[in-house]
Design a protein around this motif. Structure first.
Motif, PDB file in Angstrom:
ATOM      1  N   LYS A 141      42.413  37.066  35.574  1.00  0.00           N
ATOM      2  CA  LYS A 141      42.516  38.202  36.482  1.00  0.00           C
ATOM      3  C   LYS A 141      43.879  38.891  36.329  1.00  0.00           C
ATOM      4  CE  LYS A 141      41.940  39.747  41.201  1.00  0.00           C
ATOM      5  NZ  LYS A 141      43.101  40.661  41.002  1.00  0.00           N
ATOM      6  N   ASP A 142      44.939  38.088  36.282  1.00  0.00           N
ATOM      7  CA  ASP A 142      46.281  38.647  36.116  1.00  0.00           C
ATOM      8  C   ASP A 142      46.414  39.365  34.772  1.00  0.00           C
ATOM      9  OD1 ASP A 142      46.961  37.625  38.560  1.00  0.00           O
ATOM     10  OD2 ASP A 142      48.365  36.121  37.801  1.00  0.00           O
ATOM     11  N   LEU A 178      42.414  32.803  37.591  1.00  0.00           N
ATOM     12  CA  LEU A 178      43.575  33.566  38.050  1.00  0.00           C
ATOM     13  C   LEU A 178      44.361  34.143  36.864  1.00  0.00           C
ATOM     14  CD1 LEU A 178      45.156  34.419  40.581  1.00  0.00           C
ATOM     15  CD2 LEU A 178      46.569  32.375  40.267  1.00  0.00           C
ATOM     16  N   LEU A 179      44.528  33.321  35.827  1.00  0.00           N
ATOM     17  CA  LEU A 179      45.218  33.795  34.621  1.00  0.00           C
ATOM     18  C   LEU A 179      44.484  35.007  34.050  1.00  0.00           C
ATOM     19  CD1 LEU A 179      47.283  33.473  32.242  1.00  0.00           C
ATOM     20  CD2 LEU A 179      45.600  31.945  31.173  1.00  0.00           C
ATOM     21  N   ASP A 188      44.647  42.720  35.064  1.00  0.00           N
ATOM     22  CA  ASP A 188      45.469  43.644  35.859  1.00  0.00           C
ATOM     23  C   ASP A 188      46.652  44.150  35.036  1.00  0.00           C
ATOM     24  OD1 ASP A 188      43.813  43.269  38.030  1.00  0.00           O
ATOM     25  OD2 ASP A 188      45.163  41.895  39.090  1.00  0.00           O
ATOM     26  N   THR A 189      47.294  43.227  34.329  1.00  0.00           N
ATOM     27  CA  THR A 189      48.487  43.571  33.544  1.00  0.00           C
ATOM     28  C   THR A 189      48.124  44.517  32.404  1.00  0.00           C
ATOM     29  OG1 THR A 189      49.477  41.438  34.116  1.00  0.00           O
ATOM     30  CG2 THR A 189      50.424  42.597  32.218  1.00  0.00           C
ATOM     31  N   MET A 203      46.346  42.261  43.421  1.00  0.00           N
ATOM     32  CA  MET A 203      46.656  42.503  42.012  1.00  0.00           C
ATOM     33  C   MET A 203      48.017  41.901  41.683  1.00  0.00           C
ATOM     34  SD  MET A 203      46.427  46.053  40.030  1.00  0.00           S
ATOM     35  CE  MET A 203      47.772  46.844  39.189  1.00  0.00           C
ATOM     36  N   ALA A 204      48.008  41.066  40.669  1.00  0.00           N
ATOM     37  CA  ALA A 204      49.270  40.422  40.268  1.00  0.00           C
ATOM     38  C   ALA A 204      49.597  40.793  38.827  1.00  0.00           C
ATOM     39  CB  ALA A 204      49.161  38.918  40.409  1.00  0.00           C
ATOM     40  N   LEU A 205      50.703  41.462  38.669  1.00  0.00           N
ATOM     41  CA  LEU A 205      51.128  41.849  37.326  1.00  0.00           C
ATOM     42  C   LEU A 205      52.084  40.802  36.777  1.00  0.00           C
ATOM     43  CD1 LEU A 205      51.807  45.657  37.864  1.00  0.00           C
ATOM     44  CD2 LEU A 205      49.721  44.554  37.017  1.00  0.00           C
ATOM     45  N   ARG A 206      51.900  40.485  35.505  1.00  0.00           N
ATOM     46  CA  ARG A 206      52.818  39.566  34.822  1.00  0.00           C
ATOM     47  C   ARG A 206      53.704  40.382  33.889  1.00  0.00           C
ATOM     48  NH1 ARG A 206      50.940  34.002  34.594  1.00  0.00           N
ATOM     49  NH2 ARG A 206      49.185  33.844  36.027  1.00  0.00           N
TER      50      ARG A 206
END
Ligand code: ZN
Length: 154
Positions: A33-34, A30-31, A37-38, A1-4
């Motif tokens: 998905k991020d 990927l964008l 998640d965000t 999980m990648a938070l922006r």
């Protein structure tokens, strides 16, 4: 999980017009998905790419009909009808709520992460959310629609 990081009002990308997505590749996946998640982490209903500083026409919303997160690439409102009053806030304008008037029902045409076109028609808060997020792609904040500021969301 990648938070922006969600940028706040005053940040350049929030007042610019985002560019259409033309390449449907793993970077786009990927964008998206991020962004999902965000959005989930921020407990919001919608997020537009410029809110994480990316000037591309991508939004993610919580679809009130299915309760699922839906990504819309290059979304366009193809039909809007009726009006409804809403109380809106924005993850980029924390702590501010305002009453707005939005279409009661909108139909939006968009592409998915693979580039396939689809169309959804939504009412209620999801219609408000679609309008709000698509506005972000055009550099417009919900403040431009506020009739009256309120203390808190209803
Ligand atoms: Zn917003």
């Amino acid at each position: 999980m990648a938070l922006r990081e969600i940028v706040k009002e005053g940040y350049e990308s929030l007042s610019k017009i985002s560019k259409p997505v033309t390449t449907f590749d793993s970077r786009l996946e990927l964008l998206i998905k991020d962004m999902k998640d965000t959005l989930t982490n921020a407990d919001g209903l919608g997020l537009a790419a410029p809110q994480i500083g990316v000037l591309r026409r991508v939004i993610v919303i919580v679809d009130g009909e299915t309760e699922q997160l839906v990504a819309l690439v290059n979304p366009e409102i193809t039909n809007a009808s009726g009006t409804q009053n809403a109380t809106e806030g924005c993850l980029s304008v924390p702590g501010v709520w305002g009453r707005t008037e939005r279409p009661a029902e909108v139909t939006v045409k968009a592409q998915d992460s693979k580039g396939e076109w689809f169309e959804i028609t939504r009412t209620g808060i999801t219609a408000v959310c679609l309008c709000h997020e698509i506005d972000h792609l055009n550099g417009i904040l919900f403040r431009e629609h506020v009739i009256e500021y309120v203390e808190e969301k209803d």
